[in-house]
Design an enzyme around this catalytic site. Structure first.
Site, short mmCIF file in Angstrom:
data_model
loop_
_atom_site.label_atom_id
_atom_site.label_comp_id
_atom_site.label_asym_id
_atom_site.label_seq_id
_atom_site.Cartn_x
_atom_site.Cartn_y
_atom_site.Cartn_z
CB VAL A 1 80.63 73.32 5.75
CG1 VAL A 1 80.47 73.14 7.26
CG2 VAL A 1 81.15 72.05 5.10
CG ASN B 1 85.91 62.40 1.66
OD1 ASN B 1 86.84 63.17 1.50
ND2 ASN B 1 86.10 61.10 1.87
CB SER C 1 89.59 68.09 6.81
OG SER C 1 89.80 67.14 5.78
CB SER C 2 88.54 62.71 7.16
OG SER C 2 88.44 62.97 5.77
CB CYS C 3 92.98 65.38 4.87
SG CYS C 3 93.09 67.09 5.39
CG HIS D 1 86.57 68.01 -2.30
ND1 HIS D 1 86.22 69.25 -1.87
CD2 HIS D 1 87.68 67.65 -1.59
CE1 HIS D 1 87.07 69.65 -0.92
NE2 HIS D 1 87.97 68.70 -0.73
CE LYS E 1 90.36 73.00 7.92
NZ LYS E 1 89.40 73.98 8.46
CE1 TYR F 1 91.68 72.69 4.36
CE2 TYR F 1 91.51 70.29 4.45
CZ TYR F 1 90.93 71.54 4.58
OH TYR F 1 89.61 71.65 4.95
#
Length: 313
Positions: free
Chosen positions: A16, A166, A108-110, A180, A141, A137
């Site tokens: 990123v 993702n 993050s989308s998590c 991943h 975040k 994690y």
């Protein structure tokens, strides 16, 4: 952002961060500050304090983080929560102490609850239980999001948070255990092709749905939002459409050119059943992704091939 403004990209060697660095260079920004993790340990409070006092960046992209796939998240739970909290606490706080004009925190989308309504809307944060495998994690975040919000509310700092879906692309992590799903499958199909293996085994049932965004598209969105977004609530970054792990595997198989069979190991975890981002807020601001999945996988595979020798070493 002024073209001459000093911009610090934290995590510029990662997938990123390197994409953000490339995008800034492409757009003509000339005063970009970077440090490798050996030069600056972002977990070290005193080192981060000294860096900000010396460099005084005007803008910060906080793309540095400890990241990994399901297995890594579940195995190194303490490392994931400690290191990510330490990194973001230090960078956000000392950005504030040194009058950074604007900071962007990448999450993050998590962060979303495991069973949150689909597509995942920004308002779903903290409305349910997280997916267990990546809970440490995700909590780190979420803390980063709340830290950004808190510094805005208490001090008026123009800090924003973005939540990418993702990601995959150039400079991805192809580690056989800790990567991943998409880069892991690129490596697995390539090695199966090279060894003429009759089949490739994929973790889980193949039914979970996932959304994938090319990292250079994310970088484009980050620069766009740094210039055009200034709100308390974080904003999703994604493509707005998803694909099953089975379909993903078949697409990668086609790109790599592997001719064998696919097998699914249902004894391995699937993770969250579906993770599709609601990107209507982003689309309404005027940004949409450019790279389609098959095209992006082809670029990622070529990047993998250039790194294959060092991966083997």
């Amino acid at each position: 952002m002024e073209k001459q403004a000093k911009i610090y990209v934290a995590g510029h060697r990662g997938m990123v961060g390197s994409a953000i660095y490339r995008k800034l260079k492409e757009l003509g920004y000339t005063n970009i500050v970077t440090r490798t993790s050996k030069e600056l340990d972002l977990r070290n409070q005193e080192a981060v304090k000294e860096f900000f006092e010396k460099e005084k960046p005007a803008y910060v992209f906080l793309a540095a983080a400890k990241v990994g796939g399901i297995m890594a998240n579940n195995t190194y739970r303490a490392d994931f929560i400690y290191e990510n909290l330490a990194i973001q606490n230090n960078v956000i706080h000392f950005a504030h102490e040194n009058n950074v004009q604007k900071l962007m925190f990448l999450g993050s989308s998590c962060i979303y609850p495991k069973l949150a309504p689909q597509p995942l809307n920004e308002d779903s944060l903290l409305t349910g239980t997280l997916e267990y495998t990546n809970e440490p994690y995700a909590i780190a975040k979420i803390a980063g999001i709340k830290m950004v919000e808190s510094y805005r509310l208490q001090y008026g700092d123009k800090y924003v948070s973005v939540m990418p879906t993702n990601l995959y692309g150039i400079n991805d992590n192809y580690h056989p255990q800790n990567s991943h799903v998409l880069p892991a499958l690129i490596r697995r199909f390539h090695e199966a092709k090279e060894s003429n293996a009759p089949s490739v085994t994929i973790w889980g049932t193949g039914t979970p749905l996932r959304e994938f965004l090319f990292a250079d598209d994310l970088a484009d969105a980050c620069v766009f939002l740094m210039e055009n977004y200034d709100e308390l609530q974080f904003i999703n970054i994604g493509v707005g459409e998803d694909i099953s792990i089975k379909e993903l595997a078949e697409t990668i198989q086609e790109v790599v050119g592997y001719k064998g069979k696919l097998e699914f190991d249902s004894s391995k975890p699937d993770g969250t059943p579906r993770k599709l981002m609601d990107v209507s807020k982003l689309h309404n601001l005027g940004w949409k992704h450019k790279v389609n999945l098959k095209e992006g996988i082809a670029i990622a595979y070529q990047d993998f091939l250039t790194k294959e020798k060092e991966l083997k070493d």
